[in-house]
Scaffold this active site. Structure first.
Site, PDB file in Angstrom:
ATOM      1  N   GLY A   1       0.821  -1.196   0.000  1.00 17.70           N
ATOM      2  CA  GLY A   1       0.000   0.000   0.000  1.00 17.70           C
ATOM      3  C   GLY A   1       0.863   1.258   0.000  1.00 17.70           C
ATOM      4  O   GLY A   1       1.414   1.621  -1.033  1.00 17.70           O
TER       5      GLY A   1
ATOM      6  N   SER B   1       6.176  -4.557  -2.490  1.00 15.75           N
ATOM      7  CA  SER B   1       5.759  -3.218  -2.865  1.00 15.75           C
ATOM      8  C   SER B   1       6.064  -2.270  -1.699  1.00 15.75           C
ATOM      9  O   SER B   1       7.201  -2.197  -1.243  1.00 15.75           O
ATOM     10  CB  SER B   1       4.286  -3.222  -3.264  1.00 15.75           C
ATOM     11  OG  SER B   1       3.917  -2.034  -3.912  1.00 15.75           O
ATOM     12  N   TRP B   2       5.062  -1.539  -1.170  1.00 11.83           N
ATOM     13  CA  TRP B   2       5.319  -0.733   0.026  1.00 11.83           C
ATOM     14  C   TRP B   2       5.838  -1.595   1.163  1.00 11.83           C
ATOM     15  O   TRP B   2       6.617  -1.129   1.990  1.00 11.83           O
ATOM     16  CB  TRP B   2       4.048   0.005   0.458  1.00 11.83           C
ATOM     17  CG  TRP B   2       4.160   0.539   1.860  1.00 11.83           C
ATOM     18  CD1 TRP B   2       3.637  -0.010   2.997  1.00 11.83           C
ATOM     19  CD2 TRP B   2       4.895   1.696   2.291  1.00 11.83           C
ATOM     20  NE1 TRP B   2       3.989   0.744   4.101  1.00 11.83           N
ATOM     21  CE2 TRP B   2       4.757   1.795   3.686  1.00 11.83           C
ATOM     22  CE3 TRP B   2       5.648   2.663   1.610  1.00 11.83           C
ATOM     23  CZ2 TRP B   2       5.338   2.813   4.433  1.00 11.83           C
ATOM     24  CZ3 TRP B   2       6.234   3.680   2.358  1.00 11.83           C
ATOM     25  CH2 TRP B   2       6.075   3.745   3.752  1.00 11.83           C
TER      26      TRP B   2
ATOM     27  N   HIS C   1       3.518  -6.935 -11.276  1.00 13.91           N
ATOM     28  CA  HIS C   1       3.761  -6.497  -9.898  1.00 13.91           C
ATOM     29  C   HIS C   1       3.151  -7.397  -8.837  1.00 13.91           C
ATOM     30  O   HIS C   1       3.680  -7.486  -7.727  1.00 13.91           O
ATOM     31  CB  HIS C   1       3.200  -5.078  -9.734  1.00 13.91           C
ATOM     32  CG  HIS C   1       3.444  -4.461  -8.400  1.00 13.91           C
ATOM     33  ND1 HIS C   1       4.710  -4.111  -7.949  1.00 13.91           N
ATOM     34  CD2 HIS C   1       2.585  -4.121  -7.392  1.00 13.91           C
ATOM     35  CE1 HIS C   1       4.617  -3.576  -6.745  1.00 13.91           C
ATOM     36  NE2 HIS C   1       3.347  -3.586  -6.380  1.00 13.91           N
TER      37      HIS C   1
ATOM     38  N   ASP D   1       6.940  -5.184 -14.378  1.00 12.76           N
ATOM     39  CA  ASP D   1       6.270  -4.496 -13.271  1.00 12.76           C
ATOM     40  C   ASP D   1       6.083  -3.033 -13.666  1.00 12.76           C
ATOM     41  O   ASP D   1       7.043  -2.282 -13.793  1.00 12.76           O
ATOM     42  CB  ASP D   1       7.121  -4.609 -12.010  1.00 12.76           C
ATOM     43  CG  ASP D   1       6.402  -4.127 -10.756  1.00 12.76           C
ATOM     44  OD1 ASP D   1       5.532  -3.250 -10.869  1.00 12.76           O
ATOM     45  OD2 ASP D   1       6.746  -4.616  -9.657  1.00 12.76           O
TER      46      ASP D   1
END
Length: 323
Positions: free
Chosen positions: A43, A110-111, A293, A265
């Site tokens: 996120g 990701s985050w 991704h 990605d």
């Protein structure tokens, strides 16, 4: 392809009060005396779900999943108050101490990779190893690529829907324009903005279109927290100093790690992963040739499961797991 492990239920659930007004939800599954691993979700704002536990052999790992401030089942939902990268790093330490864990493996995508790197650089002595996916350095160029110009040229049809909510005169800074709407007083406007923001991300997350991924991103409750918290972070340079994560890679050079990154990605392009790998002697970079991704894509899911298996084999007998 290596299948994900079967769904399992938590054996323990926790509500951990951190800095007021935040209360974090966390759970544990797998082997109580196993190798501790913490799943750090993306996120920011995405939260965990049943899939989060399935990348780990439950006979080997003590699996900890938790929802970051404002996300998932943590409360208050979608809150931006006292919600910064430093706060989330501190929360990870509080959670580790609460669970009586001396050292653990970090697993983040990701985050989640951003926060894992920030935490490891702050507390390298607490990290046994890392499995990271879809590296996201949160540099201004990374935010510009996905939310201003870059991915917009790869997915121009999806971009039209994303920018339709924003008047032409505000489109020179889409993050700021969305931030005004996601933090405004008009609840209906906030919800429309949240769905548009999250749908854009979901549409771009996979190499091949996936209605399931888009539906997951755009579900109203998840979209609200995801969009508000992401936009809050990106409007404030992710509460990181310029090139902070790369500048501090020397602090974790000795920690073993596996980086899994999709060749195509479009959310977090591959140069993010390459930049980290080049400064991290202890890392192995696996470029998945037929993936974007999302962790749910077969090639990425397979590589992640294999990475957690090899990490367990490498670490399981080296250190005590609890204080």
């Amino acid at each position: 392809m290596q299948l994900l492990y079967p769904e399992i239920k938590p054996y323990a659930r926790h509500e951990l009060a951190v800095e007021s007004p935040h209360v974090l939800y966390a759970d544990e599954s797998g082997e109580p005396d196993g190798l501790p691993v913490v799943f750090i979700h993306g996120g920011p704002g995405a939260g965990c779900d049943s899939l989060s536990r399935r990348f780990f052999d439950p006979s080997l790992y003590r699996i900890v999943t938790f929802d970051q401030r404002g996300a998932g089942r943590s409360t208050p939902h979608g809150s931006l108050e006292k919600n910064t990268t430093a706060d989330l790093v501190a929360d990870l330490e509080r959670l580790r101490e609460h669970l009586g864990i001396q050292q653990w493996v970090l697993f983040g995508g990701s985050w989640g990779s951003t926060l894992a790197l920030a935490y490891a650089q702050s507390h390298p002595e607490r990290v046994l190893g890392m499995v990271l996916r879809g590296i996201f350095l949160c540099r201004p160029s990374d935010i510009h690529w996905f939310y201003q110009q870059g991915a917009s040229r790869v997915f121009p049809d999806y971009w039209e829907d994303y920018q339709a909510l924003i008047p032409t005169e505000e489109r020179d800074d889409m993050v700021a324009a969305y931030y005004r709407r996601l933090t405004g007083d008009d609840e209906i406007c906030r919800m429309h903005a949240a769905k548009a923001w999250s749908t854009w991300e979901g549409r771009c997350a996979t190499l091949r279109p996936s209605s399931k991924v888009v539906e997951r991103f755009s579900e109203a409750r998840r979209a609200y927290a995801l969009a508000r918290i992401e936009c809050h972070y990106f409007q404030h340079q992710s509460f990181l100093e310029q090139d902070q994560l790369l500048a501090n890679m020397h602090k974790i050079a000795h920690i073993p790690g596996v980086i899994v990154h999709g060749r195509y990605d479009m959310v977090c392009p591959l140069d993010n992963a390459l930049a980290v790998h080049q400064l991290w002697p202890g890392s192995e970079l696996q470029i998945i040739r037929d993936a974007g991704h999302a962790a749910s894509e077969p090639g990425i899911a397979d590589a992640l499961v294999r990475a957690t298996e090899s990490m367990a084999q490498q670490l399981l007998d080296l250190t005590p797991v609890a204080e």
